[in-house]
Scaffold this motif. Structure first.
Motif, PDB file in Angstrom:
ATOM      1  N   LEU A   1     -10.445 -30.776  -5.285  1.00  0.00           N
ATOM      2  CA  LEU A   1      -9.519 -31.876  -5.013  1.00  0.00           C
ATOM      3  C   LEU A   1      -9.436 -32.160  -3.519  1.00  0.00           C
ATOM      4  O   LEU A   1      -9.332 -33.325  -3.107  1.00  0.00           O
ATOM      5  CB  LEU A   1      -8.132 -31.547  -5.576  1.00  0.00           C
ATOM      6  CG  LEU A   1      -8.033 -31.492  -7.097  1.00  0.00           C
ATOM      7  CD1 LEU A   1      -6.693 -30.916  -7.509  1.00  0.00           C
ATOM      8  CD2 LEU A   1      -8.230 -32.874  -7.717  1.00  0.00           C
ATOM      9  N   ASP A   2      -9.470 -31.113  -2.714  1.00  0.00           N
ATOM     10  CA  ASP A   2      -9.437 -31.310  -1.268  1.00  0.00           C
ATOM     11  C   ASP A   2     -10.728 -31.935  -0.754  1.00  0.00           C
ATOM     12  O   ASP A   2     -10.707 -32.847   0.078  1.00  0.00           O
ATOM     13  CB  ASP A   2      -9.178 -29.977  -0.566  1.00  0.00           C
ATOM     14  CG  ASP A   2      -7.750 -29.481  -0.756  1.00  0.00           C
ATOM     15  OD1 ASP A   2      -6.884 -30.291  -1.144  1.00  0.00           O
ATOM     16  OD2 ASP A   2      -7.509 -28.279  -0.537  1.00  0.00           O
ATOM     17  N   VAL A   3     -11.864 -31.441  -1.249  1.00  0.00           N
ATOM     18  CA  VAL A   3     -13.157 -31.954  -0.800  1.00  0.00           C
ATOM     19  C   VAL A   3     -13.297 -33.435  -1.133  1.00  0.00           C
ATOM     20  O   VAL A   3     -13.825 -34.227  -0.337  1.00  0.00           O
ATOM     21  CB  VAL A   3     -14.309 -31.141  -1.427  1.00  0.00           C
ATOM     22  CG1 VAL A   3     -15.647 -31.858  -1.271  1.00  0.00           C
ATOM     23  CG2 VAL A   3     -14.378 -29.758  -0.792  1.00  0.00           C
ATOM     24  N   THR A   4     -12.820 -33.823  -2.315  1.00  0.00           N
ATOM     25  CA  THR A   4     -12.951 -35.221  -2.747  1.00  0.00           C
ATOM     26  C   THR A   4     -11.736 -36.071  -2.381  1.00  0.00           C
ATOM     27  O   THR A   4     -11.723 -37.274  -2.658  1.00  0.00           O
ATOM     28  CB  THR A   4     -13.182 -35.296  -4.268  1.00  0.00           C
ATOM     29  OG1 THR A   4     -12.135 -34.582  -4.948  1.00  0.00           O
ATOM     30  CG2 THR A   4     -14.527 -34.695  -4.643  1.00  0.00           C
ATOM     31  N   ARG A   5     -10.720 -35.450  -1.779  1.00  0.00           N
ATOM     32  CA  ARG A   5      -9.543 -36.162  -1.275  1.00  0.00           C
ATOM     33  C   ARG A   5      -8.871 -37.011  -2.368  1.00  0.00           C
ATOM     34  O   ARG A   5      -8.510 -38.168  -2.159  1.00  0.00           O
ATOM     35  CB  ARG A   5      -9.921 -37.046  -0.081  1.00  0.00           C
ATOM     36  CG  ARG A   5     -10.620 -36.313   1.030  1.00  0.00           C
ATOM     37  CD  ARG A   5     -10.981 -37.212   2.207  1.00  0.00           C
ATOM     38  NE  ARG A   5     -11.780 -38.373   1.816  1.00  0.00           N
ATOM     39  CZ  ARG A   5     -13.093 -38.313   1.547  1.00  0.00           C
ATOM     40  NH1 ARG A   5     -13.755 -37.173   1.606  1.00  0.00           N
ATOM     41  NH2 ARG A   5     -13.750 -39.416   1.203  1.00  0.00           N
ATOM     42  N   VAL A   6      -8.721 -36.435  -3.538  1.00  0.00           N
ATOM     43  CA  VAL A   6      -8.110 -37.155  -4.649  1.00  0.00           C
ATOM     44  C   VAL A   6      -6.662 -37.490  -4.307  1.00  0.00           C
ATOM     45  O   VAL A   6      -5.898 -36.637  -3.832  1.00  0.00           O
ATOM     46  CB  VAL A   6      -8.166 -36.314  -5.941  1.00  0.00           C
ATOM     47  CG1 VAL A   6      -7.307 -36.930  -7.034  1.00  0.00           C
ATOM     48  CG2 VAL A   6      -9.606 -36.181  -6.405  1.00  0.00           C
ATOM     49  N   GLY A   7      -6.278 -38.747  -4.544  1.00  0.00           N
ATOM     50  CA  GLY A   7      -4.915 -39.168  -4.248  1.00  0.00           C
ATOM     51  C   GLY A   7      -4.530 -40.398  -5.041  1.00  0.00           C
ATOM     52  O   GLY A   7      -5.232 -40.831  -5.967  1.00  0.00           O
ATOM     53  N   VAL A   8      -3.414 -40.956  -4.661  1.00  0.00           N
ATOM     54  CA  VAL A   8      -2.870 -42.133  -5.341  1.00  0.00           C
ATOM     55  C   VAL A   8      -3.892 -43.268  -5.312  1.00  0.00           C
ATOM     56  O   VAL A   8      -4.475 -43.565  -4.259  1.00  0.00           O
ATOM     57  CB  VAL A   8      -1.554 -42.580  -4.670  1.00  0.00           C
ATOM     58  CG1 VAL A   8      -1.046 -43.869  -5.304  1.00  0.00           C
ATOM     59  CG2 VAL A   8      -0.502 -41.476  -4.789  1.00  0.00           C
ATOM     60  N   GLY A   9      -4.109 -43.875  -6.449  1.00  0.00           N
ATOM     61  CA  GLY A   9      -5.024 -45.002  -6.546  1.00  0.00           C
ATOM     62  C   GLY A   9      -6.438 -44.631  -6.933  1.00  0.00           C
ATOM     63  O   GLY A   9      -7.239 -45.507  -7.283  1.00  0.00           O
TER      64      GLY A   9
END
Length: 322
Positions: A133-141
């Motif tokens: 999740l950190d590597v792919t920077r998963v976030g809102v949207g």
């Protein structure tokens, strides 16, 4: 002590319960009385012979993480660890036994309200999930497609991506696994059916996923890669069907960020930090491991078989103390 041993490389039948001496912790290590041991697909690969590439040799005790109580410490380790309940990583081997040793650098104390089984279930899968999740920077949207979404790591990824505000589609095999994905709050598609990627895109409102977390490998992995949006991010961490290896030229042409399993591997201090983060998130209600299979030491072969045959749903654990 009773322990599972691999005396030769091969299928699940090579896993045997034997009596072995209790291991003594060396310098910088702790000795742990094990209550629960983790089991993941990697353990099956090592058992089939991939362990030689990791510097392993037979005979060995399989499994890479445990929850239990520290009973002894080696030189240089604070005696106050003795008697504490802990979660520990043992490396590539040593976990499926009544006693295990682990580097003190990979030991985290457990709070009283955290069950050993929950801790063991988070020991490796949660660290991998948080790193991805950190590597792919998963976030809102973000629109996140998760392959093997009903596996031990996949079920955690679904929960975590949703908690971060992403829209999630989980791909899995068969109705029982799809039902779990839906129960976790995501849309579900069967990646063994023709046209499944079209259904995944439709579930995102006709938009392609911005993130692919690929835990299946093989054909499902290749098919998922084709629908990842240009400029998207992906981590290919699954090996059940062989690791997805995107064509480098296509990655550059489409402006993708592509990482394999090596991209989410970390040094001991970072692993320990993520272990602590995973437990803290459990206590905060951010996620909860889904444990569907529990085995004793005599059932380790069945646990491996379930992972290899893809009949296991979510997490499998080895309960050393039943």
């Amino acid at each position: 002590m009773r322990a599972v041993q691999v005396s030769r490389y091969g299928g699940p039948e090579v896993l045997e319960v034997v009596d072995l001496p209790v291991p003594d912790p060396g310098e910088g290590e702790v000795g742990i009385e094990v209550t629960v041991a983790d089991v993941i697909f990697l353990d099956t690969l090592l058992r089939r012979g991939a362990g030689e590439q990791w510097g392993m040799a037979v005979p060995y005790v399989p499994g890479g993480a445990v929850a239990g109580t520290v009973r002894t410490v080696g030189a240089g380790v604070d005696e106050r660890w003795v008697g504490r309940r802990v979660l520990a990583r043992t490396g590539t081997q040593g976990a499926s036994a009544e006693y295990a040793v682990a580097s003190a650098e990979l030991v985290v104390a457990l709070d009283d309200d955290v069950a050993d089984a929950d801790a063991a279930a988070l020991s490796r899968d949660a660290v991998t999930a948080l790193r991805m999740l950190d590597v792919t920077r998963v976030g809102v949207g973000d629109r996140v497609l998760i392959n093997a979404a009903a596996g031990g790591a996949g079920a955690l990824l679904v929960q975590a991506a949703l908690a971060r505000g992403a829209t999630v589609v989980g791909a899995a095999r068969g109705e029982r696994k799809l039902a779990l994905v839906r129960d976790l709050g995501a849309e579900a598609v069967d990646y063994t059916l023709a046209g499944w990627t079209d259904k995944a895109v439709a579930a995102f409102g006709g938009e392609r996923p911005t993130v692919l977390l690929e835990g299946a490998g093989g054909t499902p992995g290749q098919e998922a890669f084709t629908v990842l949006a240009d400029g998207g991010r992906l981590v290919a961490y699954g090996a059940a069907g062989g690791f997805l290896e995107p064509d480098p030229d296509e990655v550059r042409r489409r402006g993708l960020q592509a990482d394999g399993i090596a991209g989410v591997q970390l040094a001991n201090d970072a692993v320990r930090e993520l272990m602590g983060d995973a437990l803290a998130l459990l206590r905060e209600g951010f996620w909860a491991p889904v444990v569907r299979q529990r085995y004793g030491l005599e059932g380790v072969a069945d646990a491996h078989r379930g992972l290899e045959e893809r009949t296991a749903i979510a997490k499998s654990l080895i309960e050393v103390v039943e």
